[in-house]
Design an enzyme around this catalytic site. Structure first.
Site, PDB file in Angstrom:
ATOM      1  N   CYS A   1      -6.977   0.917  -5.151  1.00  0.00           N
ATOM      2  CA  CYS A   1      -6.018   0.243  -4.268  1.00  0.00           C
ATOM      3  C   CYS A   1      -5.861  -1.197  -4.754  1.00  0.00           C
ATOM      4  O   CYS A   1      -6.845  -1.913  -4.899  1.00  0.00           O
ATOM      5  CB  CYS A   1      -6.534   0.284  -2.835  1.00  0.00           C
ATOM      6  SG  CYS A   1      -5.674  -0.831  -1.712  1.00  0.00           S
TER       7      CYS A   1
ATOM      8  N   CYS B   1       0.337  -4.449  -1.325  1.00  0.00           N
ATOM      9  CA  CYS B   1       1.488  -3.784  -0.691  1.00  0.00           C
ATOM     10  C   CYS B   1       1.593  -4.058   0.803  1.00  0.00           C
ATOM     11  O   CYS B   1       2.692  -4.042   1.357  1.00  0.00           O
ATOM     12  CB  CYS B   1       1.422  -2.279  -0.898  1.00  0.00           C
ATOM     13  SG  CYS B   1       0.678  -1.781  -2.435  1.00  0.00           S
TER      14      CYS B   1
ATOM     15  N   THR C   1      -7.027  -4.297   4.463  1.00  0.00           N
ATOM     16  CA  THR C   1      -6.979  -4.136   3.012  1.00  0.00           C
ATOM     17  C   THR C   1      -6.732  -5.471   2.316  1.00  0.00           C
ATOM     18  O   THR C   1      -5.801  -6.190   2.674  1.00  0.00           O
ATOM     19  CB  THR C   1      -5.843  -3.154   2.652  1.00  0.00           C
ATOM     20  OG1 THR C   1      -6.168  -1.881   3.210  1.00  0.00           O
ATOM     21  CG2 THR C   1      -5.677  -3.010   1.154  1.00  0.00           C
TER      22      THR C   1
ATOM     23  N   GLU D   1     -11.734  -3.406   2.188  1.00  0.00           N
ATOM     24  CA  GLU D   1     -11.261  -3.586   3.548  1.00  0.00           C
ATOM     25  C   GLU D   1     -12.254  -4.482   4.272  1.00  0.00           C
ATOM     26  O   GLU D   1     -13.436  -4.505   3.916  1.00  0.00           O
ATOM     27  CB  GLU D   1     -11.157  -2.246   4.295  1.00  0.00           C
ATOM     28  CG  GLU D   1      -9.835  -1.520   4.074  1.00  0.00           C
ATOM     29  CD  GLU D   1      -9.721  -0.849   2.713  1.00  0.00           C
ATOM     30  OE1 GLU D   1     -10.791  -0.483   2.157  1.00  0.00           O
ATOM     31  OE2 GLU D   1      -8.608  -0.690   2.207  1.00  0.00           O
TER      32      GLU D   1
ATOM     33  N   HIS E   1       4.855   1.570   4.736  1.00  0.00           N
ATOM     34  CA  HIS E   1       3.547   1.823   4.115  1.00  0.00           C
ATOM     35  C   HIS E   1       3.346   3.310   3.822  1.00  0.00           C
ATOM     36  O   HIS E   1       2.637   3.665   2.885  1.00  0.00           O
ATOM     37  CB  HIS E   1       2.410   1.249   4.970  1.00  0.00           C
ATOM     38  CG  HIS E   1       1.245   0.816   4.125  1.00  0.00           C
ATOM     39  ND1 HIS E   1       1.362  -0.047   3.068  1.00  0.00           N
ATOM     40  CD2 HIS E   1      -0.059   1.181   4.141  1.00  0.00           C
ATOM     41  CE1 HIS E   1       0.189  -0.207   2.483  1.00  0.00           C
ATOM     42  NE2 HIS E   1      -0.692   0.539   3.118  1.00  0.00           N
TER      43      HIS E   1
ATOM     44  N   TYR F   1       2.537   4.997  -0.134  1.00  0.00           N
ATOM     45  CA  TYR F   1       1.521   5.948  -0.590  1.00  0.00           C
ATOM     46  C   TYR F   1       2.081   6.986  -1.567  1.00  0.00           C
ATOM     47  O   TYR F   1       1.333   7.560  -2.349  1.00  0.00           O
ATOM     48  CB  TYR F   1       0.892   6.662   0.624  1.00  0.00           C
ATOM     49  CG  TYR F   1      -0.143   5.825   1.343  1.00  0.00           C
ATOM     50  CD1 TYR F   1      -0.145   4.449   1.251  1.00  0.00           C
ATOM     51  CD2 TYR F   1      -1.131   6.426   2.124  1.00  0.00           C
ATOM     52  CE1 TYR F   1      -1.089   3.684   1.912  1.00  0.00           C
ATOM     53  CE2 TYR F   1      -2.078   5.664   2.793  1.00  0.00           C
ATOM     54  CZ  TYR F   1      -2.053   4.297   2.682  1.00  0.00           C
ATOM     55  OH  TYR F   1      -2.992   3.550   3.338  1.00  0.00           O
TER      56      TYR F   1
ATOM     57  N   CYS G   1       1.404   4.651  -4.822  1.00  0.00           N
ATOM     58  CA  CYS G   1       0.047   4.276  -5.248  1.00  0.00           C
ATOM     59  C   CYS G   1      -0.875   5.473  -5.379  1.00  0.00           C
ATOM     60  O   CYS G   1      -1.631   5.575  -6.335  1.00  0.00           O
ATOM     61  CB  CYS G   1      -0.552   3.231  -4.309  1.00  0.00           C
ATOM     62  SG  CYS G   1      -1.205   3.872  -2.757  1.00  0.00           S
TER      63      CYS G   1
ATOM     64  N   GLU H   1      -8.680   6.851   2.987  1.00  0.00           N
ATOM     65  CA  GLU H   1      -7.498   6.044   3.267  1.00  0.00           C
ATOM     66  C   GLU H   1      -6.234   6.896   3.215  1.00  0.00           C
ATOM     67  O   GLU H   1      -5.274   6.638   3.936  1.00  0.00           O
ATOM     68  CB  GLU H   1      -7.395   4.861   2.314  1.00  0.00           C
ATOM     69  CG  GLU H   1      -6.411   3.841   2.863  1.00  0.00           C
ATOM     70  CD  GLU H   1      -6.001   2.796   1.874  1.00  0.00           C
ATOM     71  OE1 GLU H   1      -6.007   3.097   0.667  1.00  0.00           O
ATOM     72  OE2 GLU H   1      -5.656   1.692   2.298  1.00  0.00           O
TER      73      GLU H   1
HETATM   74 FE1  SF4 Z   1      -3.586   0.007  -1.357  1.00  0.00          FE
HETATM   75 FE2  SF4 Z   1      -1.816   1.937  -1.712  1.00  0.00          FE
HETATM   76 FE3  SF4 Z   1      -1.849   0.549   0.580  1.00  0.00          FE
HETATM   77 FE4  SF4 Z   1      -1.028  -0.546  -1.748  1.00  0.00          FE
HETATM   78  S1  SF4 Z   1      -0.041   1.158  -0.627  1.00  0.00           S
HETATM   79  S2  SF4 Z   1      -2.345  -1.472  -0.233  1.00  0.00           S
HETATM   80  S3  SF4 Z   1      -2.413   0.416  -3.200  1.00  0.00           S
HETATM   81  S4  SF4 Z   1      -3.439   1.921  -0.233  1.00  0.00           S
HETATM   82 FE    FE Z   2      -3.419   1.346   2.867  1.00  0.00          FE
END
Ligand code: SF4
Ligand code: FE
Length: 483
Positions: free
Chosen positions: A100, A104, A191, A257, A292, A296, A299, A447
């Protein structure tokens, strides 16, 4: 400045005055702390790649405020193309860090707060949007990492914020005066918290009238007096303290986190972005969560690429790559991973313009994206463990491998195909372990389940957005049933 170099980013963090606790001790120098450092490296990568002409198109954008080149993490999406590029950027970063990269949450927060404050001001005559744009200008100009903070600890889930035995279990206003507001409470699972310059706090859910004090959004410097961070532990995190590299699995990168505690934190009015407008809290949550959930699809697919690659290399090193069932498992992993990505791209391509001009994803598809993310990485991880073999969890330590006496035994008996060193085999197996059971499993597995909202939260949105009545009409029409 508009674009910070990775070195400038690291230096800027060194100048901050965080109050962080980790394993019962206050951390004076988070940047160089062996447990925290890899997570900083992941955020730093968002600055590194933005300097690379090869990745300029994905990593940077043109500010709609100033016309300057900025990091895409500071950008408000101006088109569906921007939304698609965001997901592609996230996949790239997942591939480069295998973890991660944290930045983001701030990007998703600014995009959500932009459209919601705009609509709120239009309807209620408030003046939040101008304040937000002022903050955004600074964020873009200084290339800041901002931590979008949404999740409250929530205490007893059967009770509303104001019904809790302890009123601080949801972030709330405890005092208002001419200068600003005083805030108490905490945000959990934050995060990238201690790798951020500023925080952008949002309400955790739709609030009712009686919970007006909890309908709250504001920005604050991440090291403001009144904020304490309690750093979250991760599975196998103390391996980073052992002075080893192979056993860590991914020694250079990670995520983190933290619990973020507001102990009578003072926020001047010009940093307040919602204060009591409870009827807009649900909209802000829905949009932030939507962005968000889109994220995902990028990422997790990027990290999935690393895991699929690791499983394939492990098969090569085991001498099993030609077995048809191994090939088929790699196909299955790829199919699942690309399905995640496809949803991320689809909800972006189907996005639309909001009243402020910022583009929002298609919420139904973003929620479908995240619902798949609650499942597919688990199956991909299961298949990776299947392919890697049991050695990924029974392997001797790096110190044994390097031991003057028994090192030769480890070298000899943990050898796979003759052309590959035992060390290389250990490295790839430790990476699979890291992604499925170790520090990076936080981001890739749990997560995937709970980040951006637990599975049931998406099912509620899917039910709301799915338009079942329309589908019933279609069926009745085809079946020749007259209304
Ligand atoms: Fe982390 Fe993915 Fe959330 Fe970005 S979108 S903060 S990489 S978990
Ligand atoms: Fe996240």
């Amino acid at each position: 400045m508009a674009l910070k170099t990775p070195e400038q980013y690291e230096e800027s963090l060194r100048k901050m005055n965080f109050k962080i606790y980790l394993m019962g001790e206050q951390v004076k120098n988070p940047v160089d702390h062996p447990i925290i450092r890899p997570s900083m490296n992941s955020v730093k990568m968002t600055y590194t790649l933005a300097q690379d002409p090869k990745h300029e198109d994905l990593m940077t954008a043109t500010s709609h405020l100033t016309g300057k080149k900025i990091n895409r993490f500071c950008h408000l999406h101006q088109s569906t193309e921007d939304l698609v590029k965001k997901v592609k950027m996230q996949r790239l970063l997942g591939q480069q860090t295998g973890s991660c990269f944290q930045r983001c949450v701030g990007m998703d927060a600014i995009n959500a707060v932009d459209s919601v404050t705009f609509e709120m001001d239009q309807k209620l005559g408030t003046q939040y949007h101008d304040r937000f744009i002022k903050f955004l200008r600074m964020m873009q100009e200084e290339d800041l990492t901002v931590d979008g903070a949404m999740t409250d600890p929530k205490g007893d889930r059967s009770l509303s914020p104001s019904q809790q035995a302890d009123p601080d279990l949801y972030v709330h206003v405890v005092e208002k005066n001419e200068q600003g507001i005083v805030v108490r409470g905490a945000k959990a699972h934050q995060t990238g918290a201690v790798n951020s310059h500023w925080i952008l706090v949002m309400p955790t859910m739709a609030m009712r009238k009686e919970d007006t004090d909890y309908a709250l959004s504001f920005v604050a410097p991440a090291d403001a007096k009144g904020i304490t961070y309690i750093y979250g532990r991760q599975s196998c995190d103390t391996r980073k303290l052992e002075g080893v590299e192979i056993d860590v699995g991914n020694a250079r990168f990670g995520g983190h986190e933290a619990l973020m505690v507001f102990d009578d934190l003072f926020i001047p009015w010009e940093q307040v972005l919602m204060c009591g407008e409870h009827e807009y809290s649900g909209l802000l949550v829905e949009r932030f969560a939507g962005y968000h959930r889109q994220s995902y699809g990028g990422c997790k697919a990027g990290v999935g690429d690393v895991l699929i690659g690791a499983a394939a290399v492990a098969a090569d090193y085991n001498g099993a790559a030609k077995a048809s069932h191994i090939k088929d498992k790699l196909i299955e992993m790829t199919h699942l991973n690309e399905t995640l990505y496809a949803c991320g791209i689809a909800c972006s391509a189907e996005g639309h313009k909001t009243a402020s001009g910022t583009y929002l994803i298609n919420l139904l598809l973003a929620n479908v994206c995240k619902q798949n993310v609650t499942r597919f990485p688990y199956e991909i991880a299961r298949l990776a463990e299947d392919i890697a073999g049991g050695l990924m969890v029974t392997l001797a330590s790096e110190k044994d491998l390097c031991h003057p006496k028994i090192g030769k035994m480890v070298e000899k008996y943990f050898k796979g195909v003759a052309s590959i060193s035992t060390e290389e085999r250990c490295r790839i197996l430790r990476l699979v372990e890291n992604l499925t059971l170790g520090t990076s499993a936080v981001g890739y597995r749990t997560e995937s389940m709970h980040g951006a909202g637990s599975p049931q939260a998406q099912r509620i949105m899917i039910a709301r957005q799915g338009n079942l009545e329309h589908k019933k009409k279609l069926a009745k029409n085809i079946a020749g049933i007259k209304e």
